[in-house]
Design a protein around this motif. Structure first.
Motif, PDB file in Angstrom:
ATOM      1  N   GLU B 187       0.844  -1.180   0.000  1.00  0.00           N
ATOM      2  CA  GLU B 187       0.000   0.000   0.000  1.00  0.00           C
ATOM      3  C   GLU B 187       0.893   1.249   0.000  1.00  0.00           C
ATOM      4  N   PRO B 188       0.760   2.124  -1.005  1.00  0.00           N
ATOM      5  CA  PRO B 188       1.612   3.325  -1.065  1.00  0.00           C
ATOM      6  C   PRO B 188       1.540   4.184   0.205  1.00  0.00           C
ATOM      7  N   THR B 189       0.395   4.165   0.889  1.00  0.00           N
ATOM      8  CA  THR B 189       0.264   4.962   2.119  1.00  0.00           C
ATOM      9  C   THR B 189       1.325   4.573   3.150  1.00  0.00           C
ATOM     10  N   ASN B 190       1.744   3.313   3.125  1.00  0.00           N
ATOM     11  CA  ASN B 190       2.708   2.832   4.113  1.00  0.00           C
ATOM     12  C   ASN B 190       4.155   3.093   3.699  1.00  0.00           C
ATOM     13  N   LEU B 191       4.339   3.723   2.540  1.00  0.00           N
ATOM     14  CA  LEU B 191       5.679   3.947   2.013  1.00  0.00           C
ATOM     15  C   LEU B 191       5.953   5.440   1.883  1.00  0.00           C
TER      16      LEU B 191
END
Lengths: 210, 211
Positions: B187-191
């Protein structure tokens, strides 16, 4: 040697066995305390190798907030069915410790949040155009309210001429002391929870998926 | 006759009792000299082996020393982790498997419980260097329109942090790069993601009011 056993001796041995197995069972149990508000019904499901589905039967139900139940160690899902205008939710719990506590205070349902949005949008759009003048190059999408209506997230769709930087940008605002404040400084293509640590990650994720 | 039967029953029960007590005692002694290790794997249907022996996720007791943990599941990329345990010190092993193909992604879509388990793990502050993502990088796509390249580097804002770098991209390429990350189960939110070719038109004119 004549070895005779009385029923009394057998009874004592049976009691000892019962105590040993009982102790083993007792020490394998874990306690789970469940706290909540604005919830109509709470049930607990054990997650086995097949997961849980609508046909799964709960292993326990919670009658009131603060209640503690005993369960075998393992993976569970606590299903909260909320009151009207609030969100239902499944919470996964891995019971490894002797005593664990979970707390669920539900947010507004998506219908309730959608009903609140029209009254908030004018002040939010005014804020964006005032604080980000270049946002006139973008079309501000209606977006969504989150949680109890105090968070807002939207996308800005580019309508200018710069092909190389025509990405859709994402913005999150927060209502503090009855005023909206832009929290993503500046809006960006993807919002990271590692960068915006004061914004709940579920909101960031939802805005990233808009 | 009845006395003999009772005697056999008595001795049998006594023997069973003795075995339970002895095994319980030995078990507690051996647990004291081992490391209580919590093995957590998502999806929980994955097969897990430690040093080649199959184990169930949950609490297990490992002897002090080095161990190799492997988790695998059909249509998911297997993951191998190495752990060093010490006597009497608890340890944790957390493995989040990523789908290797469309069947794996469909499995997660059809089983929201497993996706929820993965999100529970991904939501924690596991250093990105310990995730399988970096094993997949760098990667490029020369698809027209929308080429992109994805690599990683050190974060300039977070000490010891890792940043995912998206380069050689147009707006549609950046969107495709994010889609690729999601498709791999990240998930991009976690990166923390850095878009090297992007000049944010709003960064230049922002007048404040936020953080």
């Amino acid at each position: 040697m004549n070895f005779r056993i009385t029923k009394k001796q057998l009874f004592i041995v049976a009691v000892c066995l019962f105590m040993v197995f009982g102790a083993q069972y007792y020490f394998s149990m874990r306690k789970l305390t469940v706290n909540y508000s604005n919830i109509a019904h709470v049930s607990v499901y054990r997650v086995d190798s097949r997961g849980i589905d609508k046909n799964s039967k709960p292993v326990s139900t919670i009658k009131s907030s603060g209640q503690t139940i005993k369960l075998r160690s393992g993976s569970y899902v606590v299903r909260f069915e909320a009151d009207t205008n609030y969100q239902d939710r499944d919470v996964a719990v891995n019971l490894n410790q002797k005593h664990q506590t979970i707390t669920y205070k539900p947010y507004f349902s998506s219908d309730k949040l959608a009903s609140l949005l029209p009254s908030e949008l004018p002040s939010i759009k005014q804020l964006i155009s005032t604080q980000i003048p270049a946002s006139s190059q973008y079309e501000v999408q209606p977006g969504k309210l989150y949680h109890l209506g105090e968070w807002y997230g939207t996308t800005l769709v580019y309508k200018g001429q710069d092909f190389f930087n025509a990405d859709t940008l994402r913005l999150v605002a927060h209502k503090e002391n009855n005023s909206w404040i832009i929290k993503t400084n500046p809006p960006n293509i993807s919002l990271s929870r590692l960068v915006f640590t004061d914004i709940p990650s579920d909101i960031l994720r939802s805005v990233n998926e808009q | 006759m009845e006395s003999t039967r009772l005697k056999a029953l008595f001795l049998g029960i006594l023997g069973l009792l003795a075995m339970v007590v002895i095994f319980g005692f030995i078990g507690s002694l051996s647990h004291n000299s081992k490391s209580e290790t919590i093995v957590e794997v998502a999806p929980s249907t994955a097969q897990v082996t430690i040093d080649g022996k199959s184990v169930q996720p949950g609490t297990i007791y490992l002897g002090a020393g080095n161990h190799t943990v492997v988790a695998s599941l059909d249509n998911f990329a297997s993951d191998e982790q190495h752990i060093t345990t010490k006597s009497g010190k608890p340890s944790n092993i957390v493995i989040m498997l990523s789908p290797a193909n469309d069947a794996g992604r469909k499995y997660l879509a059809d089983n929201p419980t497993y996706q929820m388990q993965r999100e529970g793990i991904a939501g924690r502050d596991i250093p990105i260097a310990e995730t399988p993502l970096l094993k997949l990088l760098p990667t490029t796509s020369s698809e027209i329109p929308g080429p992109y390249a994805i690599d990683y580097g050190a974060s300039s804002s977070r000490p010891n942090g890792t940043v995912i770098i998206i380069t050689d991209s147009s707006p549609s390429g950046r969107a495709k790069a994010l889609k690729w990350l999601r498709g791999q189960g990240f998930e991009p939110t976690n990166l923390e993601i850095q878009f090297n070719d992007f000049v944010n038109p709003l960064a230049l004119t922002y007048t404040g009011g936020g953080e």
